[in-house]
Design an enzyme around this catalytic site. Structure first.
Site, PDB file in Angstrom:
ATOM      1  N   GLY A 143       0.852  -1.196   0.000  1.00 32.18           N
ATOM      2  CA  GLY A 143       0.000   0.000   0.000  1.00 32.18           C
ATOM      3  C   GLY A 143       0.880   1.235   0.000  1.00 32.18           C
ATOM      4  N   ARG A 144       0.416   2.285   0.682  1.00 32.56           N
ATOM      5  CA  ARG A 144       1.184   3.546   0.706  1.00 32.56           C
ATOM      6  C   ARG A 144       2.581   3.328   1.290  1.00 32.56           C
ATOM      7  NH1 ARG A 144      -4.402   5.581   2.416  1.00 32.56           N
ATOM      8  NH2 ARG A 144      -3.950   4.148   4.108  1.00 32.56           N
ATOM      9  N   ILE A 145       2.649   2.737   2.501  1.00 29.91           N
ATOM     10  CA  ILE A 145       3.958   2.567   3.141  1.00 29.91           C
ATOM     11  C   ILE A 145       4.763   1.488   2.415  1.00 29.91           C
ATOM     12  CG2 ILE A 145       5.170   2.055   5.300  1.00 29.91           C
ATOM     13  CD1 ILE A 145       2.614   3.034   6.788  1.00 29.91           C
TER      14      ILE A 145
ATOM     15  N   ARG B 199      -4.064  -8.756  -1.352  1.00 25.78           N
ATOM     16  CA  ARG B 199      -5.191  -9.565  -1.830  1.00 25.78           C
ATOM     17  C   ARG B 199      -5.437  -9.297  -3.311  1.00 25.78           C
ATOM     18  NH1 ARG B 199      -8.912  -7.703   3.022  1.00 25.78           N
ATOM     19  NH2 ARG B 199      -7.863  -5.813   2.340  1.00 25.78           N
TER      20      ARG B 199
ATOM     21  N   ILE C 174       6.744  -3.935  10.440  1.00 21.31           N
ATOM     22  CA  ILE C 174       6.483  -2.524  10.748  1.00 21.31           C
ATOM     23  C   ILE C 174       4.971  -2.268  10.704  1.00 21.31           C
ATOM     24  CG2 ILE C 174       6.749  -1.764   8.342  1.00 21.31           C
ATOM     25  CD1 ILE C 174       8.336   0.216  11.140  1.00 21.31           C
TER      26      ILE C 174
ATOM     27  N   ARG D 104       1.581  -4.528  12.043  1.00 25.39           N
ATOM     28  CA  ARG D 104       0.931  -4.792  13.326  1.00 25.39           C
ATOM     29  C   ARG D 104       1.411  -6.135  13.868  1.00 25.39           C
ATOM     30  NH1 ARG D 104       0.020  -0.254  13.760  1.00 25.39           N
ATOM     31  NH2 ARG D 104      -1.928   0.870  13.983  1.00 25.39           N
TER      32      ARG D 104
ATOM     33  N   ASP E  50       9.032  -3.826  15.071  1.00 24.68           N
ATOM     34  CA  ASP E  50       8.632  -2.547  15.690  1.00 24.68           C
ATOM     35  C   ASP E  50       7.305  -2.679  16.410  1.00 24.68           C
ATOM     36  OD1 ASP E  50       8.873   0.327  16.108  1.00 24.68           O
ATOM     37  OD2 ASP E  50       7.275   0.579  14.620  1.00 24.68           O
TER      38      ASP E  50
ATOM     39  N   GLU F  60       1.109  -4.999  22.908  1.00 24.53           N
ATOM     40  CA  GLU F  60       1.976  -3.878  23.322  1.00 24.53           C
ATOM     41  C   GLU F  60       1.464  -3.239  24.614  1.00 24.53           C
ATOM     42  OE1 GLU F  60       2.116  -1.338  19.886  1.00 24.53           O
ATOM     43  OE2 GLU F  60       3.070  -2.882  18.684  1.00 24.53           O
TER      44      GLU F  60
ATOM     45  N   HIS G  76       7.604   0.296  19.019  1.00 25.40           N
ATOM     46  CA  HIS G  76       6.598   0.914  18.133  1.00 25.40           C
ATOM     47  C   HIS G  76       6.923   2.397  17.868  1.00 25.40           C
ATOM     48  CE1 HIS G  76       2.130   0.585  16.761  1.00 25.40           C
ATOM     49  NE2 HIS G  76       2.772   1.486  16.033  1.00 25.40           N
TER      50      HIS G  76
HETATM   51  P1  NAP Z   1      -2.571   0.999   3.029  1.00 30.50           P
HETATM   52  O1  NAP Z   1      -2.132   2.011   2.029  1.00 30.50           O
HETATM   53  O2  NAP Z   1      -4.027   0.786   3.244  1.00 30.50           O
HETATM   54  O3  NAP Z   1      -1.896  -0.404   2.629  1.00 30.50           O
HETATM   55  C1  NAP Z   1      -2.248  -1.620   3.182  1.00 30.50           C
HETATM   56  C2  NAP Z   1      -1.924  -2.701   2.160  1.00 30.50           C
HETATM   57  O4  NAP Z   1      -2.126  -3.988   2.763  1.00 30.50           O
HETATM   58  C3  NAP Z   1      -2.807  -2.647   0.914  1.00 30.50           C
HETATM   59  O5  NAP Z   1      -1.992  -2.719  -0.213  1.00 30.50           O
HETATM   60  C4  NAP Z   1      -3.702  -3.875   1.031  1.00 30.50           C
HETATM   61  O6  NAP Z   1      -3.976  -4.422  -0.268  1.00 30.50           O
HETATM   62  C5  NAP Z   1      -2.840  -4.829   1.859  1.00 30.50           C
HETATM   63  N1  NAP Z   1      -3.658  -5.754   2.647  1.00 30.50           N
HETATM   64  C6  NAP Z   1      -4.649  -5.426   3.516  1.00 30.50           C
HETATM   65  N2  NAP Z   1      -5.187  -6.551   4.027  1.00 30.50           N
HETATM   66  C7  NAP Z   1      -4.530  -7.587   3.458  1.00 30.50           C
HETATM   67  C8  NAP Z   1      -4.652  -8.999   3.572  1.00 30.50           C
HETATM   68  N3  NAP Z   1      -5.563  -9.573   4.364  1.00 30.50           N
HETATM   69  N4  NAP Z   1      -3.804  -9.770   2.845  1.00 30.50           N
HETATM   70  C9  NAP Z   1      -2.886  -9.214   2.023  1.00 30.50           C
HETATM   71  N5  NAP Z   1      -2.737  -7.875   1.870  1.00 30.50           N
HETATM   72  C10 NAP Z   1      -3.548  -7.070   2.586  1.00 30.50           C
HETATM   73  O7  NAP Z   1      -1.975   1.324   4.462  1.00 30.50           O
HETATM   74  P2  NAP Z   1      -0.588   2.030   4.829  1.00 30.50           P
HETATM   75  O8  NAP Z   1      -0.780   3.490   4.954  1.00 30.50           O
HETATM   76  O9  NAP Z   1       0.459   1.520   3.909  1.00 30.50           O
HETATM   77  O10 NAP Z   1      -0.377   1.417   6.301  1.00 30.50           O
HETATM   78  C11 NAP Z   1      -0.271   0.037   6.480  1.00 30.50           C
HETATM   79  C12 NAP Z   1      -0.254  -0.370   7.937  1.00 30.50           C
HETATM   80  O11 NAP Z   1       1.006  -0.066   8.531  1.00 30.50           O
HETATM   81  C13 NAP Z   1      -1.256   0.346   8.848  1.00 30.50           C
HETATM   82  O12 NAP Z   1      -2.551  -0.189   8.744  1.00 30.50           O
HETATM   83  C14 NAP Z   1      -0.655   0.149  10.225  1.00 30.50           C
HETATM   84  O13 NAP Z   1      -1.135  -1.040  10.798  1.00 30.50           O
HETATM   85  C15 NAP Z   1       0.840  -0.002   9.944  1.00 30.50           C
HETATM   86  N6  NAP Z   1       1.609   1.154  10.463  1.00 30.50           N
HETATM   87  C16 NAP Z   1       2.538   0.959  11.441  1.00 30.50           C
HETATM   88  C17 NAP Z   1       3.286   2.031  11.912  1.00 30.50           C
HETATM   89  C18 NAP Z   1       4.337   1.856  12.950  1.00 30.50           C
HETATM   90  O14 NAP Z   1       4.611   2.818  13.668  1.00 30.50           O
HETATM   91  N7  NAP Z   1       4.963   0.709  13.070  1.00 30.50           N
HETATM   92  C19 NAP Z   1       3.054   3.310  11.411  1.00 30.50           C
HETATM   93  C20 NAP Z   1       2.103   3.467  10.424  1.00 30.50           C
HETATM   94  C21 NAP Z   1       1.394   2.376   9.950  1.00 30.50           C
HETATM   95  P3  NAP Z   1      -5.321  -5.275  -0.542  1.00 30.50           P
HETATM   96  O15 NAP Z   1      -6.455  -4.489   0.074  1.00 30.50           O
HETATM   97  O16 NAP Z   1      -5.364  -5.395  -2.038  1.00 30.50           O
HETATM   98  O17 NAP Z   1      -5.115  -6.607   0.108  1.00 30.50           O
HETATM   99  C1  8YV Z   2       1.177   5.272  15.708  1.00 28.23           C
HETATM  100  C2  8YV Z   2       0.811   3.567  13.849  1.00 28.23           C
HETATM  101  O1  8YV Z   2       2.238   5.129  16.593  1.00 28.23           O
HETATM  102  O2  8YV Z   2      -0.215   5.034  12.328  1.00 28.23           O
HETATM  103  C3  8YV Z   2      -0.177   3.895  12.789  1.00 28.23           C
HETATM  104  O3  8YV Z   2      -0.914   2.979  12.380  1.00 28.23           O
HETATM  105  O4  8YV Z   2       0.971   2.445  14.204  1.00 28.23           O
HETATM  106  C4  8YV Z   2       1.658   4.620  14.453  1.00 28.23           C
HETATM  107  O5  8YV Z   2       1.952   5.623  13.553  1.00 28.23           O
HETATM  108  C5  8YV Z   2      -0.010   4.735  16.394  1.00 28.23           C
HETATM  109  O6  8YV Z   2      -1.102   4.674  15.576  1.00 28.23           O
HETATM  110  C6  8YV Z   2      -0.324   5.601  17.592  1.00 28.23           C
HETATM  111  O7  8YV Z   2      -1.606   5.397  18.000  1.00 28.23           O
END
Ligand code: NAP
Ligand code: 8YV
Length: 327
Positions: free
Chosen positions: A158-160, A180, A235, A237, A261, A266, A284
């Protein structure tokens, strides 16, 4: 729609901790009320009668929403909103917003940092220096791992995921992915299953959202497919990983190393993961710079402002995109 001059009469509830920058902006514009946690049992009749918005750093359950009959919007701090019951909100015509895009590059940077830490053992090498062992014992060992010659797989393009892929390309690594749905117009090699992706690469980066569809998706079978030179970075969940299987795979050499991370419960990190030296662990911090957290905070508040002054949010989550302002 509410006249902008009336915003100070709108009550926004902040359950639990919230970023200071967000709290200050909310306090300046709305009537802000804080409570220590999002517990339905703590909702007084007074709150039930007036809370129209929530700004949330943590989870918001269906029960908490139901305890607030005047609730119109939950502005969630973070792009991942698996801890907010957005499906229930959608059914109740409550808007849910998140904070996409503004954190993408920061989180991708952190993912690459963790990957290098895991492969080249940089945190362990720094400990070695600080413990005086360089002086006493000579140079730190040559690392068995290297980024050279690796092929990366992204679980969640996705975006990240795409921002991570761009960085990996700059490091000279070929990239494949599993979602998916195949992303239209994307040239990276697509795998219809996670096991197939893991079998085709030696470096797996998970950046999918949490929730039922990804629960423990990274399991023993996936780690075995990744192989003995395999590196796993999470990075996304913690719930996406079978942590017991991961600790076992790190212990017995099924994979080489991991960088994590995020964790399933948590801030508690399983002892089995703390015990394995080939896991590099972070609390995290993917988006945790002042710059990026301020941008996320601004988006939380901008969503509240836009909803209460124009009747539409800036960044609605898909489950509530249909929700219309009643005024
Ligand atoms: P996004 O743009 O919505 O990307 C999510 C990607 O995951 C999409 O390409 C989606 O494609 C795919 N996906 C979703 N469910 C799936 C499944 N069951 N099987 C396979 N692929 C699947 O979201 P994003 O902005 O990149 O962020 C992604 C995630 O990173 C967040 O939801 C958050 O949990 C995590 N995050 C963590 C941190 C941190 O601090 N560690 C910070 C920011 C975000 P399809 O729908 O085609 O499957
Ligand atoms: C934040 C994250 O630390 O954006 C997310 O999905 O996991 C992190 O950027 C968290 O959401 C804080 O609540």
């Amino acid at each position: 729609m509410t006249d902008t001059h009336d915003l100070s009469r709108i009550t926004v509830l902040v359950p639990g901790a919230l970023n200071d920058h967000a709290a200050k902006r909310i306090e300046k514009t709305f009537e802000m009320i804080r409570m220590d946690s999002a517990d339905p049992a703590k909702v007084t009749p007074e709150l039930a009668g007036k809370v129209r918005g929530i700004a949330a750093f943590g989870g918001i359950s269906a029960g908490f929403m139901d305890a607030l009959p005047k609730l119109e919007i939950v502005a969630s701090f973070g792009v991942g909103y698996d801890s907010v019951d957005a499906v229930h909100a959608g059914k109740k015509s409550v808007m849910v917003t998140n904070t996409p895009d503004v954190l993408t590059e920061e989180v991708a940077d952190t993912a690459l940092g963790m990957l290098i830490n895991a492969v080249r053992e940089l945190p362990r090498a720094e400990d070695y220096l600080r413990e005086g062992r360089w002086v006493k014992e000579g140079p730190y060992r040559l690392t068995p791992g290297t980024l050279r010659g690796r092929k990366a797989g992204i679980f969640g393009m996705g975006r990240i995921g795409q921002a991570i892929a761009h960085r990996l390309e700059a490091f000279g690594l070929p990239v494949a992915y599993h979602n998916r749905r195949q992303v239209e117009g994307m040239d990276y090699e697509y795998h219809p299953t996670l096991v197939s992706l893991a079998g085709a690469v030696d470096t797996l980066i998970s950046v999918v959202p949490g929730g039922a569809s990804t629960l423990k998706a990274v399991n023993a079978e996936v780690l075995k497919a990744l192989g003995p030179n395999g590196v796993f970075v999470n990075i996304g969940r913690g719930s996406t990983v079978d942590e017991e299987a991961l600790a076992a795979a790190l212990r017995d050499g099924t994979i080489l190393a991991a960088g994590l991370d995020v964790f399933a419960d948590e801030p508690n990190v399983p002892k089995a993961l703390l015990d394995v030296p080939n896991a590099t662990l972070l609390p995290h911090v993917g988006s945790a710079s002042v710059h990026t957290r301020n941008a996320m905070a601004d988006l939380v508040v901008d969503n509240l402002l836009s909803w209460f002054s124009k009747g539409e949010p800036v960044t609605a989550v898909p489950e509530t995109a249909h929700v219309k302002a009643k005024r």
